[in-house]
Design an enzyme around this catalytic site. Structure first.
Site, PDB file in Angstrom:
ATOM      1  N   CYS A 164      -5.521  -4.067  -3.480  1.00 49.27           N
ATOM      2  CA  CYS A 164      -4.115  -4.354  -3.180  1.00 49.27           C
ATOM      3  C   CYS A 164      -3.656  -3.828  -1.834  1.00 49.27           C
ATOM      4  O   CYS A 164      -2.504  -4.029  -1.456  1.00 49.27           O
ATOM      5  CB  CYS A 164      -3.244  -3.840  -4.312  1.00 49.27           C
ATOM      6  SG  CYS A 164      -3.673  -4.645  -5.857  1.00 49.27           S
ATOM      7  N   HIS A 297       5.162  -0.172  -0.732  1.00 47.11           N
ATOM      8  CA  HIS A 297       4.238  -0.847  -1.638  1.00 47.11           C
ATOM      9  C   HIS A 297       5.061  -1.329  -2.834  1.00 47.11           C
ATOM     10  O   HIS A 297       4.940  -2.463  -3.242  1.00 47.11           O
ATOM     11  CB  HIS A 297       3.121   0.110  -2.051  1.00 47.11           C
ATOM     12  CG  HIS A 297       2.034  -0.552  -2.834  1.00 47.11           C
ATOM     13  ND1 HIS A 297       1.318  -1.607  -2.344  1.00 47.11           N
ATOM     14  CD2 HIS A 297       1.553  -0.308  -4.082  1.00 47.11           C
ATOM     15  CE1 HIS A 297       0.432  -1.999  -3.259  1.00 47.11           C
ATOM     16  NE2 HIS A 297       0.559  -1.235  -4.314  1.00 47.11           N
ATOM     17  N   GLU A 308       5.464   6.998  -4.819  1.00 49.21           N
ATOM     18  CA  GLU A 308       5.635   6.533  -3.443  1.00 49.21           C
ATOM     19  C   GLU A 308       6.856   7.209  -2.813  1.00 49.21           C
ATOM     20  O   GLU A 308       6.814   7.649  -1.659  1.00 49.21           O
ATOM     21  CB  GLU A 308       5.788   5.008  -3.415  1.00 49.21           C
ATOM     22  CG  GLU A 308       5.802   4.476  -1.993  1.00 49.21           C
ATOM     23  CD  GLU A 308       5.739   2.962  -1.900  1.00 49.21           C
ATOM     24  OE1 GLU A 308       5.720   2.276  -2.945  1.00 49.21           O
ATOM     25  OE2 GLU A 308       5.711   2.455  -0.757  1.00 49.21           O
ATOM     26  N   LYS A 329       8.317  -7.075  -3.189  1.00 49.70           N
ATOM     27  CA  LYS A 329       7.652  -7.475  -4.432  1.00 49.70           C
ATOM     28  C   LYS A 329       8.675  -7.780  -5.523  1.00 49.70           C
ATOM     29  O   LYS A 329       8.356  -8.430  -6.520  1.00 49.70           O
ATOM     30  CB  LYS A 329       6.666  -6.395  -4.879  1.00 49.70           C
ATOM     31  CG  LYS A 329       5.458  -6.265  -3.937  1.00 49.70           C
ATOM     32  CD  LYS A 329       4.372  -5.369  -4.496  1.00 49.70           C
ATOM     33  CE  LYS A 329       3.148  -5.282  -3.587  1.00 49.70           C
ATOM     34  NZ  LYS A 329       3.292  -4.370  -2.456  1.00 49.70           N
ATOM     35  N   HIS A 334       3.598  -9.272  -6.952  1.00 52.67           N
ATOM     36  CA  HIS A 334       2.543  -8.585  -6.211  1.00 52.67           C
ATOM     37  C   HIS A 334       1.459  -9.596  -5.872  1.00 52.67           C
ATOM     38  O   HIS A 334       0.689 -10.000  -6.742  1.00 52.67           O
ATOM     39  CB  HIS A 334       1.977  -7.454  -7.072  1.00 52.67           C
ATOM     40  CG  HIS A 334       1.014  -6.558  -6.344  1.00 52.67           C
ATOM     41  ND1 HIS A 334       0.380  -6.935  -5.180  1.00 52.67           N
ATOM     42  CD2 HIS A 334       0.598  -5.307  -6.617  1.00 52.67           C
ATOM     43  CE1 HIS A 334      -0.403  -5.941  -4.773  1.00 52.67           C
ATOM     44  NE2 HIS A 334      -0.287  -4.940  -5.623  1.00 52.67           N
ATOM     45  N   PHE A 393      -6.214   0.021  -6.035  1.00 50.81           N
ATOM     46  CA  PHE A 393      -7.276   0.489  -6.924  1.00 50.81           C
ATOM     47  C   PHE A 393      -8.374   1.124  -6.076  1.00 50.81           C
ATOM     48  O   PHE A 393      -8.660   0.670  -4.966  1.00 50.81           O
ATOM     49  CB  PHE A 393      -7.909  -0.694  -7.677  1.00 50.81           C
ATOM     50  CG  PHE A 393      -7.180  -1.094  -8.926  1.00 50.81           C
ATOM     51  CD1 PHE A 393      -5.889  -0.640  -9.185  1.00 50.81           C
ATOM     52  CD2 PHE A 393      -7.782  -1.929  -9.855  1.00 50.81           C
ATOM     53  CE1 PHE A 393      -5.228  -1.023 -10.336  1.00 50.81           C
ATOM     54  CE2 PHE A 393      -7.126  -2.327 -11.003  1.00 50.81           C
ATOM     55  CZ  PHE A 393      -5.851  -1.873 -11.250  1.00 50.81           C
TER      56      PHE A 393
END
Lengths: 409, 409
Positions: A164, A297, A308, A329, A334, A393
């Site tokens: 991602c 993000h 975050e 997002k 996403h 990830f």
């Protein structure tokens, strides 16, 4: 030291809220939402049913040298975004040395639909129906390869599947490649196609929101899987000036780090995210308070948004409270490997237009998320330097910094 | 000015041994890593040979670690990383003070894991799919798992470029060190042998059509070649900033002096373009290394017995080396290791370093008659004694990627 300066001169996007820079930007500032019931497969066996799919995509509009039927969906998106970016940048490929034009793309899953078809046939006992198309369409490096085939480019060709955060990795690599003088112009970004595998995985992690995506809201319940592509034209400032190109902004630095902590959960103090942001600031030669916008993000999961926020506060200290930070997002879902590439495009456009897109669906303040998230409405704001954050990830963290291009003539 | 890049350690897990010395002496003894497939039942497949890492589960290299979350590819990478870190003296305590990173080249990471996750959801229902397995479906899973296991907190990136993945990863890592972004990086590549990818290659008609257990095939560069054999493994180099390695008192085992890459957009349909891309990649690497064609002492070729790609490589090398290939000692170790995809070119690099130190270049197993118009007088089934100051490693992918690396003693 006379370092090459690298600028963004073209933007191409295929997103759940529209294709092409202008439509996308208009819809983004209007707070349009691209999230709806999943159409590409039956979700009745799942507890969640929403996705952010690209509707009514017509690859024939963008693909002219390759056979559309030979291409996976992510490759189709990627070629479309690349064509839009080249058009936006007003690049005449015929006038360039194609050995000096390269491609750097990121993805999470490559072409997962090709594996899904493989699995459907295996489960149905029809293994024999799998033909040469599987190897010709599946491997992730084909996304970058297909762009180069479509536009007949022979320069550097790199595929970076770092989940991602892949878009930021691909842009960072393009930045380094240009700085090293290996190429004159790069098509760089990310692409992913909506996937059953991805949807199933996030559903099983309990990460998908049941109704809306509401990053940084106290009631946030998760992310929404999406799809799309974002491609930016990057070139050296000299090259851009020589061809009289419009410049959206300048890439001035990046930071990459790894938590080395957990495959899917972020570090409890956002340690790696802090290192990525700090390195990006240091390598760009700027101070935290120089940043005028942060593209988060901001997936909308309870943990991501809290950590975050924590990480941003530990880097920016008191300044964090006066820097607008938003998550697109909330509108696009996403888009996986495409996400940070599209968000980098948003940073460039925020600098170009002095506008910041909103975080929509924000209602209830969260004491753990107490920054200025640009709730619900776009904002006029002078954006000189923007930071684009992405987490993935594998514990991967990537921060990219873009700046208004001030050219001394 | 750019920082020098040296190799300070190597780790391999291969079908022909789990140390650089074991690998190289197997190659010099003309031992064959290719055997009848054991990892899955190959009944009904036209090709039933593979170069598997025998009896591998990773436990012997990674005792005391929780390996349950790691699939085969992750275990191969984590094992090779352990060996490389030991070889270069990067102990656990030193790693806690230095951000060591990892750049992994891989074509598939683990297609077996991706497909099994999806098939479980198809057969039992999505609610039975494993969230743990999902985290291993991303293509950067092996790099992420290895970072967690060995506390690698520096830049963590994954590069996918088919056969050339490992060499592209080493090139990418080289640039990160040259520009001062990293001081220590593990770089190389890995892929596992599994039914899903094997079947893809089988259906694409890329595998050799012989199941002769005497191992007469594959035969790189030979007139009789009829396809490749798939292999697997992992090979990682420890790359360090030359000045930093000197400071910590480590004797480098080789130096990376240049790399180059190129892309063939003709999809193999235009022999001239395909050869030109190989040639351009070699030229870029030589230019980057400030080395002239006649200064190259030996060549490790990508050739794996594929009819078309071996030809493109042979013809491209003539272009890249300005016709000076006839007196160049050449080897093609995929004649014994098969095509180990992500690991393939990284294994070539390890073997080249061993050749530099031992003065022996392995012969090309099974080679009888070099295709008549291939420009190699010194391609042989016998080992060659060589004094290598500068070695060239070449890699040619199926989908247009070409990559070249220059090593110096």
């Amino acid at each position: 030291m006379n370092r090459r300066r690298i600028v963004v001169t073209g933007i191409g996007v295929i997103t759940p809220i529209g294709a092409g820079r202008e439509l996308f930007w208009t819809n983004l500032l209007a707070g349009s939402c691209g999230i709806g019931p999943v159409r590409s497969f039956d979700t009745s066996a799942y507890k969640v049913h929403l996705g952010a799919e690209v509707q009514d995509f017509q690859p024939e509009l963008y693909v002219s040298n390759l056979e559309v039927a030979r291409l996976g969906r992510a490759s189709q998106f990627a070629i479309a975004a690349a064509r839009l970016a080249l058009r936006d940048a007003n690049v005449e490929l015929a006038s360039l040395d194609r050995k000096r034009v390269g491609v750097s793309m990121g993805t999470t899953s490559g072409e997962p639909r090709e594996v899904e078809r493989f699995d459907d046939l295996v489960v149905a006992g029809k293994l024999g129906q799998i033909g040469p198309e599987f190897l010709a369409r599946y491997p992730s490096h084909l996304i970058a390869a297909h762009i180069a085939q479509e536009f007949q480019l022979t320069g550097v060709n790199t595929m970076i599947p770092t989940a991602c955060a892949a878009g930021n990795y691909a842009l960072a690599h393009a930045f380094d490649t240009l700085r090293a003088g290996r190429t004159d112009l790069m098509l760089a970004g990310g692409a992913d196609a909506f996937s059953r595998i991805t949807f199933t995985g996030f559903a099983q992690l309990g990460a998908i929101a049941p109704e809306i995506c509401q990053p940084f809201d106290r009631c946030r319940k998760g992310m929404i899987p999406g799809e799309g592509a974002g491609v930016l034209v990057l070139e050296s400032l000299d090259h851009a000036k020589r061809r009289g190109a419009r410049i959206y902004g300048e890439v001035i630095g990046y930071g990459l780090s790894c938590d080395a902590h957990h495959m899917t959960a972020a570090h409890p103090y956002g340690e790696g995210a802090v290192r990525a942001m700090t390195q990006a600031l240091e390598q760009s030669g700027i101070k935290p308070e120089d940043i005028s916008y942060i593209s988060a993000h901001g997936t909308g999961t309870p943990t991501n948004d809290r950590l975050e926020t924590l990480a941003v506060k530990s880097v920016f200290k008191q300044a964090a409270y006066s820097i607008p930070i938003s998550s697109i997002k909330s509108m696009l879902g996403h888009t996986m490997g495409a996400a940070s590439a599209i968000e980098a495009a948003v940073c460039a456009l925020a600098i170009h237009h002095n506008r910041i897109p909103p975080t929509i669906n924000w209602e209830t303040p969260d004491p753990d998320c107490d920054l200025d998230y640009v709730p619900n409405s776009a904002r006029v704001h002078e954006v000189r330097i923007a930071m684009n954050n992405a987490y993935a990830f594998g514990g991967n963290n990537a921060s990219l910094i873009l700046k208004r291009c001030e050219v001394a003539n | 000015m750019r920082n020098g890049v040296v190799i300070t350690g190597m780790g391999v897990v291969s079908s022909l041994g789990d140390s650089p010395t074991a690998l190289h002496s197997s190659l010099c003894d003309s031992r064959n890593g290719i055997r009848p497939i054991q990892l899955f039942d190959p009944t009904g497949l036209a090709c039933q040979l593979g170069a598997e890492v025998p009896a591998f589960d990773g436990q012997s290299y990674l005792s005391g670690k929780n390996l349950r979350p790691l699939n085969r590819t992750s275990r191969l990478v984590a094992s090779a990383a352990k060996l490389a870190l030991e070889d270069s003296g990067w102990s656990e305590s030193l790693r806690s003070e230095e951000e060591v990173g990892l750049v992994l080249g891989t074509m598939f990471c683990s297609l077996q894991t991706i497909s099994a996750f999806d098939r479980r959801a198809l057969e039992a229902g999505p609610r039975f799919a494993s969230p743990l397995d999902f985290s291993n479906t991303v293509i950067n899973a092996a790099a992420g798992q290895t970072a967690i296991l060995h506390n690698l907190r520096g830049i963590n990136s994954t590069i996918s470029a088919g056969v050339t993945s490992g060499l592209q990863a080493i090139s990418y890592a080289t640039d990160l060190i040259r520009t001062g972004r990293s001081r220590v990086l593990l770089a190389g590549g890995a892929d596992e042998l599994c039914f899903e990818s094997f079947y893809g290659f089988e259906r694409a008609g890329r595998l050799c059509r012989s199941n002769d257990t005497d191992g007469d095939f594959p035969i790189p560069f030979d007139a009789r070649r009829n396809g490749m054999v798939l292999g697997e493994g992992a090979a990682l180099l420890v790359l360090e900033d030359a000045a930093f390695a000197r400071e910590r008192g480590v004797e480098p085992i080789a130096e990376i002096v240049g790399h180059g890459s190129s892309f063939d957009f003709s999809q193999g349909r235009d022999e001239q373009l395909s050869a030109a891309a190989v040639g351009h990649s070699v030229q870029e690497a030589l230019r980057d290394a400030h080395v002239l064609p006649h200064e190259i002492d030996c060549l490790s070729a990508s050739a794996n017995g594929s009819p078309a790609e071996d030809r493109h490589e042979a013809q491209g090398l003539v272009l890249g080396l300005n016709g000076q290939t006839h007196r160049l000692p050449v080897t093609a170790i995929k004649s014994m290791l098969g095509e180990a995809l992500g690991a393939g070119a990284a294994l070539q690099a390890v073997s080249m370093v061993e050749t530099m130190h031992g003065g022996v270049l392995p012969g090309i197993r099974n080679l009888e008659e070099v295709e008549t118009d291939f420009p190699f007088d010194l391609a042989s089934r016998d080992n060659q004694e060589v004094d290598v100051r500068i070695g060239l490693i070449n890699s040619v992918g199926f989908d247009g990627q070409c990559c070249s690396l220059v090593l110096a003693r």
